[in-house]
Design a protein around this motif. Structure first.
Motif, mmCIF file in Angstrom:
data_model
loop_
_atom_site.group_PDB
_atom_site.id
_atom_site.type_symbol
_atom_site.label_atom_id
_atom_site.label_comp_id
_atom_site.label_asym_id
_atom_site.label_seq_id
_atom_site.Cartn_x
_atom_site.Cartn_y
_atom_site.Cartn_z
ATOM 1 N N LEU A 7 0.838 -1.200 0.000
ATOM 2 C CA LEU A 7 0.000 0.000 0.000
ATOM 3 C C LEU A 7 0.874 1.252 0.000
ATOM 4 O O LEU A 7 0.607 2.196 -0.765
ATOM 5 C CB LEU A 7 -0.929 0.008 1.211
ATOM 6 C CG LEU A 7 -1.792 1.259 1.374
ATOM 7 C CD1 LEU A 7 -2.707 1.467 0.164
ATOM 8 C CD2 LEU A 7 -2.607 1.183 2.660
ATOM 9 N N THR A 8 1.906 1.278 0.815
ATOM 10 C CA THR A 8 2.813 2.430 0.842
ATOM 11 C C THR A 8 3.464 2.642 -0.514
ATOM 12 O O THR A 8 3.619 3.787 -0.966
ATOM 13 C CB THR A 8 3.883 2.228 1.924
ATOM 14 O OG1 THR A 8 3.249 2.155 3.203
ATOM 15 C CG2 THR A 8 4.885 3.379 1.931
ATOM 16 N N LEU A 9 3.828 1.554 -1.178
ATOM 17 C CA LEU A 9 4.389 1.646 -2.522
ATOM 18 C C LEU A 9 3.428 2.366 -3.458
ATOM 19 O O LEU A 9 3.824 3.295 -4.190
ATOM 20 C CB LEU A 9 4.696 0.233 -3.037
ATOM 21 C CG LEU A 9 4.827 0.023 -4.552
ATOM 22 C CD1 LEU A 9 5.936 0.866 -5.128
ATOM 23 C CD2 LEU A 9 5.058 -1.450 -4.853
ATOM 24 N N LEU A 10 2.163 1.992 -3.455
ATOM 25 C CA LEU A 10 1.181 2.631 -4.338
ATOM 26 C C LEU A 10 1.012 4.098 -3.983
ATOM 27 O O LEU A 10 0.902 4.958 -4.871
ATOM 28 C CB LEU A 10 -0.160 1.907 -4.251
ATOM 29 C CG LEU A 10 -0.192 0.421 -4.596
ATOM 30 C CD1 LEU A 10 -1.634 -0.062 -4.717
ATOM 31 C CD2 LEU A 10 0.575 0.129 -5.867
ATOM 32 N N VAL A 13 4.151 6.069 -5.239
ATOM 33 C CA VAL A 13 4.169 6.241 -6.695
ATOM 34 C C VAL A 13 3.108 7.249 -7.125
ATOM 35 O O VAL A 13 3.346 8.093 -7.993
ATOM 36 C CB VAL A 13 3.982 4.886 -7.402
ATOM 37 C CG1 VAL A 13 3.784 5.085 -8.903
ATOM 38 C CG2 VAL A 13 5.179 3.982 -7.142
ATOM 39 N N ALA A 14 1.929 7.163 -6.519
ATOM 40 C CA ALA A 14 0.880 8.132 -6.853
ATOM 41 C C ALA A 14 1.329 9.551 -6.524
ATOM 42 O O ALA A 14 1.128 10.482 -7.325
ATOM 43 C CB ALA A 14 -0.408 7.798 -6.098
ATOM 44 N N ALA A 15 1.942 9.735 -5.380
ATOM 45 C CA ALA A 15 2.388 11.071 -4.965
ATOM 46 C C ALA A 15 3.483 11.607 -5.876
ATOM 47 O O ALA A 15 3.548 12.816 -6.156
ATOM 48 C CB ALA A 15 2.879 11.035 -3.524
ATOM 49 N N ASP A 16 4.348 10.710 -6.365
ATOM 50 C CA ASP A 16 5.487 11.140 -7.182
ATOM 51 C C ASP A 16 5.136 11.345 -8.649
ATOM 52 O O ASP A 16 5.665 12.254 -9.300
ATOM 53 C CB ASP A 16 6.617 10.106 -7.090
ATOM 54 C CG ASP A 16 7.272 10.066 -5.716
ATOM 55 O OD1 ASP A 16 7.063 11.023 -4.934
ATOM 56 O OD2 ASP A 16 7.966 9.074 -5.423
ATOM 57 N N VAL A 17 4.246 10.482 -9.177
ATOM 58 C CA VAL A 17 4.054 10.414 -10.624
ATOM 59 C C VAL A 17 2.656 10.827 -11.078
ATOM 60 O O VAL A 17 2.505 11.487 -12.123
ATOM 61 C CB VAL A 17 4.358 8.983 -11.127
ATOM 62 C CG1 VAL A 17 4.069 8.856 -12.619
ATOM 63 C CG2 VAL A 17 5.801 8.606 -10.825
ATOM 64 N N ILE A 18 1.631 10.456 -10.301
ATOM 65 C CA ILE A 18 0.250 10.637 -10.762
ATOM 66 C C ILE A 18 -0.334 11.965 -10.306
ATOM 67 O O ILE A 18 -0.772 12.781 -11.130
ATOM 68 C CB ILE A 18 -0.627 9.460 -10.275
ATOM 69 C CG1 ILE A 18 -0.105 8.141 -10.861
ATOM 70 C CG2 ILE A 18 -2.090 9.678 -10.673
ATOM 71 C CD1 ILE A 18 -0.739 6.907 -10.246
#
Length: 270
Positions: A7-10, A13-18
């Motif tokens: 969950l932390t991974l998602l 990634v959302a915070a960095d890329v999406i």
């Protein structure tokens, strides 16, 4: 990886890329894979990073990402024989994302053969996390999602197929439009915002995470025949219901309707 680590991974990634590209997509950052089937740089970059980190943790697992399959269908075909695999949907509800709607999500599922064993849905704009583990429950953050009381006689249904919005399956109430993102739809079903979902397509990255969430909250996802959803098959239609009684009523109504002819596969299920 522990469940909370995925969950932390998602979320990372959302915070960095999406999220930085939400309502800020530049010209040339939105493309079409097929007519009407949008993809953005956020989809592609997020999938690459999620896949990289999953492969580091699980070097022997097959990673079935939506965008990777768009480039190489053989990846999806390999899932039928995979002992351990993951699905990755980097931005579920891409059209919503492109048009500035917060109703989009990042989703991953872990499977052992055809059985989904863990599922993760992160809704970055709503800041809501949904996690399910087979036999251990469905969770929204720290709150466990339990079975809700359903009206099996007149269940509230939603469909991603716009041509069916307003249609009736037998004596059931008219179908409404879903939230047009499986990463929103399945949590809404688990939270009792509707009683069933009707889909035409069955791509595993769309349905594997949410089907487990619904199952762990007391529901069931099946084909109209009643056979339980198999993520190794991309054949639809699919009916996901909040409980078994709703499922049976909807399947009976579906069998006597003309809906099946309107649920031919398209490039995207939502």
């Amino acid at each position: 990886m522990q469940t909370d680590e995925v969950l932390t991974l998602l979320q990372e990634v959302a915070a960095d890329v999406i999220t930085p590209r939400f309502r800020s997509l530049a010209d040339g950052e939105v493309m079409e894979k097929n007519p009407g089937d949008l993809v953005t740089v956020a989809d592609r970059e997020a999938e690459v990073e999620i896949t990289r980190r999953l492969r580091e943790a699980y070097p022997d697992a097959l990673i079935v990402g939506e965008e990777a399959v768009a480039a190489d269908r053989a990846i999806l075909e390999a899932a039928a024989d995979a002992d351990h695999w993951f699905t990755v949907d980097p931005v579920d509800g891409t059209r919503n994302f492109v048009h500035g709607s917060p109703d989009h999500a990042v989703m991953v599922a872990e499977l052992r053969g055809p059985q989904v064993v863990r599922g993760w849905i992160w809704q970055p704009e709503h800041e809501l996390a949904y996690v399910a583990e087979r036999g251990a429950g469905a969770w929204r953050g720290d709150e466990r999602l339990g079975s809700a009381r359903r009206d099996a006689a007149a269940p509230r249904g939603r469909t991603s197929r716009r041509s069916l919005v307003g249609a009736r399956l037998g004596d059931l109430p008219p179908l409404e439009l879903t939230w047009v993102s499986c990463g929103i739809d399945y949590p809404k079903l688990a939270e009792n915002a509707c009683d069933y979902l009707l889909y035409g397509n069955a791509m595993p990255w769309d349905h594997a995470p949410g089907s487990l969430l619904v199952a762990e909250a007391g529901g069931v996802t099946t084909y109209p025949s009643g056979q339980v959803y198999d993520p190794t098959s991309v054949s639809g239609p699919l009916i996901s219901a909040g409980d078994s009684q709703v499922s049976e009523h909807v399947r009976d109504a579906f069998a006597g309707s003309g809906a099946a002819s309107q649920l031919q596969p398209t490039a995207k299920s939502s």
